[in-house]
Design an enzyme around this catalytic site. Structure first.
Site, PDB file in Angstrom:
ATOM      1  N   LEU A 194       0.816  -1.215   0.000  1.00 17.71           N
ATOM      2  CA  LEU A 194       0.000   0.000   0.000  1.00 17.71           C
ATOM      3  C   LEU A 194       0.849   1.263   0.000  1.00 17.71           C
ATOM      4  O   LEU A 194       0.588   2.212   0.717  1.00 17.71           O
ATOM      5  CB  LEU A 194      -0.956   0.039   1.192  1.00 17.71           C
ATOM      6  CG  LEU A 194      -2.099  -0.965   1.186  1.00 17.71           C
ATOM      7  CD1 LEU A 194      -3.044  -0.687   2.326  1.00 17.71           C
ATOM      8  CD2 LEU A 194      -2.848  -0.926  -0.124  1.00 17.71           C
ATOM      9  N   CYS A 195       1.922   1.213  -0.763  1.00 13.17           N
ATOM     10  CA  CYS A 195       2.729   2.425  -0.855  1.00 13.17           C
ATOM     11  C   CYS A 195       3.100   2.679  -2.307  1.00 13.17           C
ATOM     12  O   CYS A 195       4.240   2.987  -2.624  1.00 13.17           O
ATOM     13  CB  CYS A 195       3.963   2.315   0.023  1.00 13.17           C
ATOM     14  SG  CYS A 195       4.856   0.786  -0.184  1.00 13.17           S
ATOM     15  N   GLY A 196       2.105   2.521  -3.187  1.00 16.11           N
ATOM     16  CA  GLY A 196       2.359   2.802  -4.588  1.00 16.11           C
ATOM     17  C   GLY A 196       3.385   1.854  -5.158  1.00 16.11           C
ATOM     18  O   GLY A 196       3.434   0.680  -4.801  1.00 16.11           O
TER      19      GLY A 196
END
Lengths: 374, 135
Positions: free
Chosen positions: A139-141
């Protein structure tokens, strides 16, 4: 769910543009929230919207609202953690400054002597150890994917050059990636933890140190994400070993930077609160008093200093990677929140329209019924 | 004359204040440093750092190797890691020592032996720092 298909067609008009996001196995309803916010205005709802019942729409709006709350919270948490990561770098600054000062001075005094320290010995390269620093969470690109891609690219390069390699993977995401690919030789899996400390850096340093000293590998390269600013970070390759006795840092192409300059250059990357200033400051290096005695052989002193330098280099890389990860998460979550808001608005519009249509239909029925009676 | 001691690690500043005397484990044995010591530079081994405070109390810290510079009544110690004995949990340190000993006996090859030896020395120093006889 009947209306999930239609929602995807609205909110992610260009799914192929961000393949690194859509390749992740998100649940279908939440997946579209993590696509980067598109500047284009939402398409008008298509006629298929009619097939969606009012109750489904209501449920869906509720679920989007919940997701938005979560992403918003994650964004705030990441922002707070970035600040903590900055503090960690700042508190390590006195150490690095003293270290550079000492290293610089000792080098000056040793320039005339022929020093031979194991950590600086340049050997013909037959095998390279790659230390790949990834994050522990998703969930951090594209943060983790970028660094892994960089590692893959480097491995391909080395293969074509006919140089053997082994990977030291740091971080859970990298660990799972390399575990799923047994054909990549991995020496060790390590975890970086929430806030990198000397313990983690020491574990990595011990590993590369023993690999290098026992001549298992002839060169150690560190792949990490350099923190440039909150919206930009670069995956970079940095040669860790052999160290240059002059305290220079060399990149892959053999371009060397003087440590006294580079140290502070790196340190100031997290200067300022949420803006980043990059300034090139040279550490003032007051010379030692001329009567300074060396308690041991200069070689032994260098032997004690260089591992310290190695550790602080690794720690810095871990800290920069963490800052980059948090910044990437902040951006990704901010985009997800924006998308959720947008989606919620579109869904509410459809919902209200349908509700209105239903009411109108009912009134028409009543009026028609009343008219038929009279 | 007072002596200023500064112990730095990459994470934080462990110690930065005046002291009366320190005993430092260098690579070539322990040295005591009193005010007005001759300027020297020395490598610091994994070992104990004993500090005599201004009230004549002794304090022990475990130092995980590094480098020290003494001169002008200023001592700067750059260490990989350092812990004041009161911050170390005795049980945990003892357990870590036992694990390290077990690891060394299981180590195979040159590389593992180097690693296990280093880990054992660190663990032993921490236990020593807790159990030091105060005088």
């Amino acid at each position: 769910m009947a209306c999930s298909n239609l929602a995807i067609t609205w909110a992610s008009p260009k799914p192929s543009d961000h393949d690194h996001l859509s390749s992740r196995a998100f649940l279908a309803p939440s997946r579209l929230l993590f696509a980067p916010a598109s500047a284009s205005s939402p398409r008008p709802p298509r006629s298929t919207a009619v097939y969606c019942g009012l109750r489904e729409l209501r449920d869906r709006i509720e679920s989007v609202k919940n997701t938005q709350k979560i992403t918003e919270a994650m964004k705030l948490v990441a922002a707070a953690k970035v600040r903590r990561a900055q503090e960690a770098v700042v508190s390590g600054r006195p150490f690095s400054e003293s270290l550079v000062e000492v290293l610089y001075n000792i080098n000056e005094q040793l320039q005339t002597e022929d020093v031979d320290v194991p950590l600086t010995r340049v050997r013909p390269v037959r095998k390279i150890a790659l230390v790949v620093v990834t994050g522990d969470r998703g969930l951090c690109g594209g943060y983790n994917n970028y660094i892994i891609k960089k590692a893959e690219q480097r491995m391909a390069e080395l293969s074509t050059l006919g140089i053997a390699y082994t990977v030291i993977s740091v971080g859970k995401k990298g660990n799972t990636y390399f575990q799923r690919r047994p054909y990549i030789p991995v020496d060790r899996f390590l975890e970086a933890g929430n806030l990198p400390t000397t313990k983690e850096a020491q574990a990595i340093a011990d590993d590369v140190f023993s690999l290098f000293v026992s001549e298992d590998v002839d060169k150690v390269e560190l792949l990490y994400t350099k923190f440039v600013s909150l919206v930009k970070s670069d995956p970079v390759i940095h040669t860790l070993l052999p160290l240059s006795p002059k305290g220079e840092i060399c990149d892959v192409n053999g371009v060397c930077v003087d440590a006294a300059e580079d140290e502070l250059f790196r340190l100031t990357t997290k200067e300022g609160k949420l803006t980043v200033e990059r300034e090139m400051v040279r550490t003032p290096t007051p010379s030692f008093s001329p009567i300074l005695q060396f308690e041991q052989d200069p070689v032994q002193i260098l032997d004690a200093l260089l591992p310290l330098y190695l550790n602080s280099q690794i720690l810095r890389a871990l800290q920069e990677s963490l800052a980059s990860e948090l910044a990437a998460r902040m951006t990704a979550m901010s985009n997800a929140t924006d998308n959720a808001v947008e989606l919620k608005r579109n869904l509410s519009m459809v919902y209200n329209r349908q509700r209105q249509a239903k009411i109108t239909g009912e009134i028409l029925e009543i009026v028609a019924g009343a008219e038929a009676l009279t | 004359m007072t002596l200023n001691l500064c112990v730095l690690t990459p994470n934080r500043i462990i110690w930065d204040s005046e002291v009366k005397e320190i005993i430092l484990s260098t690579n070539s044995g322990q040295i005591g440093v009193l005010p007005n010591h001759a300027p020297i530079a020395t490598a610091v081994d994994i070992g104990l750092l004993r500090i005599r405070l201004n009230n004549d109390q002794w304090l022990t810290a475990a130092l995980m190797g590094g480098f020290a510079r003494i001169g002008n009544n200023e001592i700067t110690i750059l260490g990989n890691d350092a812990e004041i004995s009161t911050d170390i949990n005795p049980q945990e340190a003892q357990q870590a020592l036992e694990i390290a000993e077990a690891n060394l006996s299981r180590a195979e090859g040159k590389r593992q032996a180097i690693e296990a030896n280093l880990a054992l020395r660190r663990a032993r120093t921490r236990v020593e720092a807790v159990n030091v006889i105060s005088y």
